[in-house]
Design an enzyme around this catalytic site. Structure first.
Site, PDB file in Angstrom:
ATOM      1  N   LYS A 223       0.736  -1.017   0.069  1.00  0.00           N
ATOM      2  CA  LYS A 223      -0.240  -0.214  -0.069  1.00  0.00           C
ATOM      3  C   LYS A 223       0.935   1.186  -0.043  1.00  0.00           C
ATOM      4  O   LYS A 223       1.511   1.746   1.120  1.00  0.00           O
ATOM      5  CB  LYS A 223      -0.915   0.237   1.305  1.00  0.00           C
ATOM      6  CG  LYS A 223      -2.305   0.723   1.071  1.00  0.00           C
ATOM      7  CD  LYS A 223      -2.048   2.284   1.036  1.00  0.00           C
ATOM      8  CE  LYS A 223      -1.662   2.942   2.291  1.00  0.00           C
ATOM      9  NZ  LYS A 223      -1.692   4.227   2.290  1.00  0.00           N
ATOM     10  N   GLY A 276       6.909   4.432   8.640  1.00  0.00           N
ATOM     11  CA  GLY A 276       6.285   5.948   9.018  1.00  0.00           C
ATOM     12  C   GLY A 276       6.461   6.268  10.176  1.00  0.00           C
ATOM     13  O   GLY A 276       7.281   6.165  11.194  1.00  0.00           O
ATOM     14  N   SER A 277       5.552   7.308  10.884  1.00  0.00           N
ATOM     15  CA  SER A 277       5.646   7.777  12.006  1.00  0.00           C
ATOM     16  C   SER A 277       5.330   6.977  13.178  1.00  0.00           C
ATOM     17  O   SER A 277       4.625   5.941  13.192  1.00  0.00           O
ATOM     18  CB  SER A 277       4.575   9.030  11.882  1.00  0.00           C
ATOM     19  OG  SER A 277       3.238   8.767  12.118  1.00  0.00           O
ATOM     20  N   GLU A 298       9.388   0.249  11.556  1.00  0.00           N
ATOM     21  CA  GLU A 298      10.553   1.193  11.390  1.00  0.00           C
ATOM     22  C   GLU A 298       9.754   2.569  11.357  1.00  0.00           C
ATOM     23  O   GLU A 298       9.081   3.085  10.478  1.00  0.00           O
ATOM     24  CB  GLU A 298      11.313   1.098  10.218  1.00  0.00           C
ATOM     25  CG  GLU A 298      12.780   1.978  10.302  1.00  0.00           C
ATOM     26  CD  GLU A 298      12.610   3.291   9.521  1.00  0.00           C
ATOM     27  OE1 GLU A 298      12.426   4.206  10.131  1.00  0.00           O
ATOM     28  OE2 GLU A 298      12.990   3.039   8.093  1.00  0.00           O
ATOM     29  N   CYS A 331      14.552   9.440   7.675  1.00  0.00           N
ATOM     30  CA  CYS A 331      14.226   8.887   8.986  1.00  0.00           C
ATOM     31  C   CYS A 331      15.336   8.884   9.974  1.00  0.00           C
ATOM     32  O   CYS A 331      15.291   9.063  11.137  1.00  0.00           O
ATOM     33  CB  CYS A 331      13.513   7.377   8.904  1.00  0.00           C
ATOM     34  SG  CYS A 331      14.520   6.250   8.047  1.00  0.00           S
ATOM     35  N   GLU A 427      10.596  14.438  15.656  1.00  0.00           N
ATOM     36  CA  GLU A 427      11.069  14.338  14.439  1.00  0.00           C
ATOM     37  C   GLU A 427      10.544  15.151  13.412  1.00  0.00           C
ATOM     38  O   GLU A 427       9.520  15.238  12.961  1.00  0.00           O
ATOM     39  CB  GLU A 427      10.524  12.759  13.796  1.00  0.00           C
ATOM     40  CG  GLU A 427      11.471  12.472  12.655  1.00  0.00           C
ATOM     41  CD  GLU A 427      11.057  11.030  12.138  1.00  0.00           C
ATOM     42  OE1 GLU A 427      12.058  10.697  11.524  1.00  0.00           O
ATOM     43  OE2 GLU A 427      10.101  10.640  12.324  1.00  0.00           O
TER      44      GLU A 427
END
Length: 526
Positions: A223, A276-277, A298, A331, A427
């Site tokens: 996705k 992602g977050s 991650e 990241c 972040e």
């Protein structure tokens, strides 16, 4: 032209692996730059995209494209213009993709491992043949400089080649239970893996997870992010045309709230992989808990670099500029620089001057720094910097929106911020570097570790004992010494603390995409 990415990152490029060393350093690392900064041979073509040429896309399921679903626009971050229309099939599309993957997976897993490896290498060759076109697409949908997109597409294929070489080396073990028993283990694929792909480097980060999943006999439902789904959809098509059986790799674009949720909650998905977050990762993990689906996550970082007084400041400054690559949307970028008081003023002056010299503009013009992915993302970065300045921080470089025709923010260097300020803790995911002064090693380690994240860290010193000592003390999944960035398919990657669960890359990823079966055979005739 954008600054060429150095061989520290270019260790993915096979042509550079054996490049001769060009500098003497305590750790004998490869040269920082090749003699020729063109890392990938490309055709002599105009790198500008025809922004209206990308057309319409749909999901790719069971070996064919589909256009069912609700249309949404993909926009060029450099102009905010529509560059493609993509259909989101929603939960129904996920159902179809999972059904296709389940139907294809068992035959794929039963395929001779050597044949699976050959197919993956063929897919790598097919993608590499289209590097220029795919790089243009990635630049158009993400905004990154075209030279970086070329590298990322090429490096992405290295995951297919690396894991294509491991397919016939996935082995079990025998366990001595004593006379009368044969006990052995084997690694078996989970089945269908659902992979949620981020928008920042869709080429590299998609194949980072998809390649080991396919190598181990799993099928994939990917996705991609709605901001940048095009390269992932192209990859799925190319893979099928290169020989990957229909249904083994399906790609379904869409939003997170509906299409993404349908994937994470689907009972037919046997393993979930998310990048992602940390906030979204929590929701993914919560959904997976309902079906006890294993996850690999991650979730980003707030990575430190520590510059000791004996460090080579030329290298430290040059490499630290890479926190601005991809407009800071990386990241593992070492965006918190802890610098010893003896060299702090010199380092701060030099990094601020170097950041100010970076050019900002459209990726197809190959500037050093392109736009952020959306206007909202740019405004969020600006808010972090403005709030820090209002609280007394010093903005040494940048701190402004340099142009209004896209989602741009200037490369920014900030100091005199508290360790617990939002800009220090969150972040930011933009082109912002914060500087901190320290007096001794223990202080630097304590402050570097004072974060909820633990993805990456870099240590700058010519003292070998200190390098190992500090690397051992840092709470991070990867620690590099005297170079940033360093990453490769064969090197495991993952985080401590809230930077994630599990490991991507390296042989360690084989364990993430397989489960162990223990077989015990009684040899007693009685």
């Amino acid at each position: 032209m954008a600054r060429p990415i150095p061989p520290a990152a270019a260790r993915h490029d096979r042509s550079l692996v054996h490049a001769p060393a060009s500098r003497a350093a305590a750790f004998n690392v490869p040269p920082r730059r090749p003699a020729d900064s063109t890392l990938i041979p490309t055709r002599e073509v105009d790198v500008r995209m025809d922004r209206d040429s990308l057309g319409d896309y749909g999901s790719y399921v069971d070996g064919r494209s589909r256009d069912d679903g609700d249309p949404f626009a993909v926009r060029d971050p450099a102009t905010r213009d529509r560059i493609a229309t993509v259909t989101d099939p929603g939960p129904d599309g996920i159902d179809d993709a999972v059904a296709s993957a389940r139907a294809a997976q068992s035959d794929w897993a039963a395929t001779d491992p050597r044949e699976r490896g050959r197919v993956l290498r063929d897919v790598a060759d097919a993608i590499r043949d289209e590097t220029e076109r795919l790089a243009r697409i990635e630049t158009a949908e993400t905004g990154k400089p075209i030279s970086q997109s070329r590298l990322f597409v090429d490096w992405a294929t290295n995951y297919l080649e690396y894991y294509g070489g491991l397919t016939d080396k996935i082995e079990g073990e025998t366990i001595p239970l004593g006379e009368g028993y044969l006990d052995y283990t084997k690694r078996e694929p989970y089945g269908v893996t659902g992979q949620i792909i981020p928008w920042n480097v869709p080429s590299l980060l998609s194949l980072r997870g998809i390649a080991p999943a396919l190598a181990t006999g799993n099928a994939v439902v990917a996705k991609p992010a709605p901001e940048a789904p095009l390269v992932v959809l192209e990859f799925a098509r190319i893979a099928h045309e290169a020989g990957l059986p229909a249904g083994v790799w399906n790609a379904v674009p869409g939003d997170g709230a509906n299409t993404g949720a349908a994937l994470t909650e689907h009972a037919g998905v046997d393993k979930l992989v998310f990048t992602g977050s940390d906030a979204t990762a929590t929701r993914v993990m919560t959904a997976a808990a309902d079906t006890l689906t294993p996850v690999s996550l991650e979730t980003g970082g707030k990575s430190p670099s520590i510059v000791f007084p004996d460090a080579d400041l030329d290298d430290a400054v040059e490499d630290t500029l890479h926190v601005f690559d991809n407009a800071g949307q990386v990241c593992f970028a070492t965006t918190r620089a802890f610098v010893h008081t003896d060299v702090y003023d010199e380092y701060a002056e030099r990094i601020a001057a170097a950041a100010s010299d970076l050019t900002v503009g459209p990726g197809d013009e190959d500037h050093d720094v392109g736009p952020l992915i959306t206007e909202d993302a740019r405004d969020a970065v600006a808010e972090y910097v403005d709030d820090a300045a209002a609280a007394g921080a010093r903005v040494l470089a940048g701190g402004e929106i340099p142009r209004d025709d896209g989602n741009y923010y200037a490369p920014t260097v900030v100091d005199r911020v508290a360790d617990d300020a939002p800009i220090s803790c969150d972040e930011v995911f933009g082109p912002v570097l914060t500087l901190y002064e320290f007096d001794d090693e223990a202080e630097a380690i304590r402050r570097a570790n004072d974060t909820r994240y633990g993805l990456y860290a870099t240590v700058w010193t010519n003292d070998v004992s200190r390098a190992h000592r500090v690397a051992d003390a840092l709470e991070a999944g990867t620690v590099t010494v005297n170079e940033f960035p360093v990453t490769a398919p064969q090197a495991p990657f993952g985080g401590y603390k809230q930077s994630g669960i599990g490991r991507e890359k390296g042989v360690q990823a084989i364990d993430e995409y397989t489960q162990s079966k223990n077989v015990i055979v009684s040899l007693d005739d009685a």
